[in-house]
Design a protein around this motif. Structure first.
Motif, short mmCIF file in Angstrom:
data_model
loop_
_atom_site.label_atom_id
_atom_site.label_comp_id
_atom_site.label_asym_id
_atom_site.label_seq_id
_atom_site.Cartn_x
_atom_site.Cartn_y
_atom_site.Cartn_z
N TRP A 161 1.80 6.32 -5.29
CA TRP A 161 0.53 5.72 -5.69
C TRP A 161 0.40 5.68 -7.21
O TRP A 161 -0.04 4.67 -7.79
CB TRP A 161 -0.64 6.50 -5.08
CG TRP A 161 -1.97 5.94 -5.48
CD1 TRP A 161 -2.65 4.92 -4.88
CD2 TRP A 161 -2.76 6.35 -6.62
NE1 TRP A 161 -3.83 4.67 -5.55
CE2 TRP A 161 -3.91 5.52 -6.62
CE3 TRP A 161 -2.61 7.31 -7.60
CZ2 TRP A 161 -4.91 5.66 -7.59
CZ3 TRP A 161 -3.59 7.44 -8.56
CH2 TRP A 161 -4.72 6.62 -8.55
N ALA A 169 -0.09 2.47 -9.54
CA ALA A 169 -1.37 2.35 -10.24
C ALA A 169 -1.22 2.41 -11.76
O ALA A 169 -2.23 2.41 -12.48
CB ALA A 169 -2.32 3.46 -9.78
N PRO A 193 0.83 -1.22 0.00
CA PRO A 193 0.00 0.00 0.00
C PRO A 193 0.86 1.26 0.00
O PRO A 193 1.87 1.34 0.71
CB PRO A 193 -0.82 -0.13 1.30
CG PRO A 193 -0.89 -1.59 1.56
CD PRO A 193 0.43 -2.15 1.07
N ALA A 194 0.45 2.23 -0.79
CA ALA A 194 1.26 3.45 -0.95
C ALA A 194 1.48 4.16 0.38
O ALA A 194 2.56 4.71 0.63
CB ALA A 194 0.57 4.39 -1.94
#
Length: 313
Positions: free
Chosen positions: A97, A101, A39-40
């Motif tokens: 992120w 992504a 997770p970022a």
């Protein structure tokens, strides 16, 4: 005969340091892509923690840790560094992120338009006059953002947030009377409690990267030096290189990010992207031309002032 060692001038050393810093920044998407499964927010927490360890070590070796305390010893300084911490944390988190992504193209656009955002901030905050070329560059960049918004049916919010968060961060740094390493150490120190809460929560929920394997943990540990080294190189360059040259070197960062996105990650690059990036590149060419013109004018004025003082015709 032995060849005498080549001695580089301070200007050349500064340019090389600037190229090194921007190369690390530009290739950092490849580094953070290795952490796409984390997770970022947790990557950001690790980056904060290990950056603090690295910066603290550098300052300890230099005997300058006391300067961090001095940078936080008044309410005004504390508030200023707290806002800087918020801006840099926003920038770091969104970049991490975006890479994870698959939106590195948008992050590169953000760093392309950053110099133009800085020009606008300078105009709004300091009342700095803009040349015709600079106004033209800003207008082209604005047109590029509008075209992307229409073409993709959504504003390029990642690029805009990255550009404005770092632009505001640079504005704050301009007002600080402490060096970059000391100020960044203070900033990550203020972020440390939040980082520790994130890491403790991840550990409690069983999803901590501490248990994700040696490779993942190794990359997270290296995020400290990866954050610190380019900043140290860039601060070294800033003291030795004219701002015109340094400004042009900085374009290497988004260019490498863009190359990573398109050629390494194979991210989509539509016709709308092509038009928008084309406008941005033209805008940057105009901006670079204005920088050269201002630099020449400043040097001519400096020479004229020197001649006037000495009375030499």
């Amino acid at each position: 005969m032995s060849r005498a060692p080549m001695i580089l001038s301070p200007q050349t050393k500064g340019v090389l340091a600037g190229i090194g810093a921007c190369t690390i920044w530009g290739l950092s998407p490849i580094f953070y892509k290795q952490l796409a499964h984390v997770p970022a927010i947790e990557v950001l927490a690790h980056r904060t923690l290990w950056s603090l360890v690295f910066f603290g070590g550098v300052l300890a070796v230099q005997g300058r840790l006391g300067q961090v305390r001095n940078a936080l010893n008044t309410r005004t300084k504390l508030a200023t560094l707290a806002f800087a911490s918020l801006m840099i944390a926003t920038n770091w988190f969104l970049f991490i992120w975006a890479v994870g992504a698959g939106r590195t193209t948008e992050s590169s656009l953000g760093y392309y338009i950053l110099p133009l955002v800085a020009v606008v901030i300078g105009r709004v905050v300091f009342g700095e006059a803009l040349s015709r070329l600079q106004w033209g560059a800003v207008a082209l960049a604005t047109g590029a953002v509008v075209l992307l918004t229409v073409g993709l049916q959504a504003p390029p919010w990642i690029a805009l947030t990255l550009a404005f968060s770092f632009g505001l961060y640079a504005l704050i740094k301009k007002r600080l009377d402490v060096g970059p390493v000391v100020s960044v150490t203070g900033e990550v120190l203020l972020l440390l409690p939040i980082a520790l809460i994130v890491l403790l929560h991840s550990e409690h929920s069983g999803g901590s990267a501490f248990h994700a394997g040696a490779w993942t943990m190794g990359v997270l540990l290296v995020s400290g030096p990866v954050t610190a080294l380019p900043l140290i190189l860039f601060s070294y360059a800033a003291r030795r290189v004219r701002m015109t040259s340094l400004g042009l070197v900085q374009y290497l960062n988004p260019t490498l990010q863009f190359s990573c996105a398109v050629f390494v990650f194979s991210e989509p690059f539509t016709g709308w992207h092509m038009i928008a990036f084309g406008l941005i590149w033209i805008a940057l060419a105009l901006y670079a031309a204005s920088m050269f013109a201002q630099d020449r004018a400043a040097r001519r004025a400096s020479v004229a002032a020197a001649v006037s003082r000495t009375g030499v015709m």
